[in-house]
Design a protein around this motif. Sequence first.
Motif, short mmCIF file in Angstrom:
data_model
loop_
_atom_site.label_atom_id
_atom_site.label_comp_id
_atom_site.label_asym_id
_atom_site.label_seq_id
_atom_site.Cartn_x
_atom_site.Cartn_y
_atom_site.Cartn_z
N UNK A 1 8.28 14.94 1.62
CA UNK A 1 7.56 13.96 2.46
C UNK A 1 6.32 13.40 1.74
N UNK A 2 6.55 12.93 0.50
CA UNK A 2 5.44 12.40 -0.31
C UNK A 2 4.98 11.05 0.23
N UNK A 3 5.89 10.26 0.78
CA UNK A 3 5.52 8.94 1.30
C UNK A 3 4.42 9.05 2.34
N UNK A 4 3.60 8.01 2.41
CA UNK A 4 2.55 8.00 3.42
C UNK A 4 3.14 7.85 4.81
N UNK A 5 3.79 6.72 5.07
CA UNK A 5 4.33 6.49 6.41
C UNK A 5 5.77 5.99 6.40
N UNK A 6 6.20 5.36 5.30
CA UNK A 6 7.56 4.82 5.25
C UNK A 6 8.41 5.73 4.36
N UNK B 1 0.83 -1.21 0.00
CA UNK B 1 0.00 0.00 0.00
C UNK B 1 0.86 1.26 0.00
N UNK B 2 1.89 1.26 0.85
CA UNK B 2 2.74 2.45 0.95
C UNK B 2 3.45 2.72 -0.37
N UNK B 3 3.90 1.65 -1.03
CA UNK B 3 4.61 1.81 -2.31
C UNK B 3 3.67 2.37 -3.38
N UNK B 4 2.46 1.79 -3.48
CA UNK B 4 1.51 2.25 -4.51
C UNK B 4 1.01 3.67 -4.20
N UNK B 5 0.76 3.93 -2.92
CA UNK B 5 0.26 5.26 -2.55
C UNK B 5 1.31 6.33 -2.84
N UNK B 6 2.59 5.96 -2.68
CA UNK B 6 3.65 6.93 -2.97
C UNK B 6 3.55 7.42 -4.42
N UNK C 1 -11.18 7.48 -3.43
CA UNK C 1 -11.29 6.17 -4.10
C UNK C 1 -9.91 5.61 -4.45
N UNK C 2 -9.01 6.49 -4.92
CA UNK C 2 -7.65 6.05 -5.28
C UNK C 2 -6.97 5.46 -4.05
N UNK C 3 -7.07 6.15 -2.91
CA UNK C 3 -6.40 5.69 -1.69
C UNK C 3 -7.02 4.41 -1.15
N UNK C 4 -8.32 4.28 -1.29
CA UNK C 4 -8.97 3.04 -0.87
C UNK C 4 -8.49 1.88 -1.75
N UNK C 5 -8.36 2.17 -3.05
CA UNK C 5 -7.94 1.13 -4.01
C UNK C 5 -6.51 0.67 -3.75
N UNK C 6 -5.58 1.63 -3.51
CA UNK C 6 -4.18 1.23 -3.30
C UNK C 6 -4.05 0.37 -2.04
N UNK C 7 -4.92 0.62 -1.07
CA UNK C 7 -4.88 -0.17 0.18
C UNK C 7 -5.42 -1.57 0.02
N UNK C 8 -6.22 -1.78 -1.04
CA UNK C 8 -6.87 -3.09 -1.18
C UNK C 8 -6.26 -3.97 -2.27
N UNK C 9 -5.25 -3.47 -2.98
CA UNK C 9 -4.63 -4.27 -4.05
C UNK C 9 -4.06 -5.57 -3.49
N UNK C 10 -3.24 -5.48 -2.44
CA UNK C 10 -2.61 -6.69 -1.88
C UNK C 10 -3.63 -7.65 -1.28
#
Length: 217
Positions: free
Chosen positions: A163-168, A52-57, A96-105
């Motif tokens: 600081x574009x990364x979400x958390x990592x 999720x963090x990679x895709x959200x980045x 919607x984009x952020x919900x989608x990146x979190x659910x790919x895996x």
Amino acid sequence: MKSLGLLFGHNAVLLVILTIAWPVVRLLGVHAGPMPPWWVVILQILIFLYVDDFLTYWAHKALHVGWFFKKIHSIHHRVSHPSAMDNSYFHFAEFLILMATGQVAPLLMGANIYVIWIWLAIRIWQSVVGHCGYAFWWDPVRLVPLYEGGDYHYFHHIDARGNISGILPYLDRIWGAVAPKYAIYKGERLGGKRRFLKLRWNPSQAVARRQPSSRGK
Ligand SMILES: [Zn+2]
Ligand SMILES: [Zn+2]
């Protein structure tokens, strides 16, 4: 009130979408069967978090470009000093984009639906902490390797750059995109050994405090 409205509005629409999508989601292997062993749950959630963090980045990086920023992401950046409630202050497309990146895996792995619920709770917690303006030393997500703390995303809001990364933060470090004010703050915080710190301060004052005093010379 605007944040509250967006929070309930976005999630109400998402509830309808997820209800309609449930038959399709089941075809992908997501199930409500027995829970896997605890160590599998932890491993799966770690995989969800890193993917999720990679895709959200990359999605976030794209949202900072031209038309996407102007029409979509600028709404989230109306708030330069957010609070916990602002974690859903988005254009609906971005939500919607952020919900989608979190659910790919979870979808690709055909995870147990209760593991996905735990993952969603952790993800919402990350988002709340990332906007709340505090750096909690007891934040349980700090146990995740490479996690930097909720204050990382807060500094993305201050100048809307870096600081574009979400958390990592590893991708920001690779691309040299760590926010300068965050680097100053981090140096101050580690130097002062403060574990609980409100961030609504002026970083230029921090720089001034670190300069040698001319008095007494
Ligand atoms: Zn944000
Ligand atoms: Zn942004």
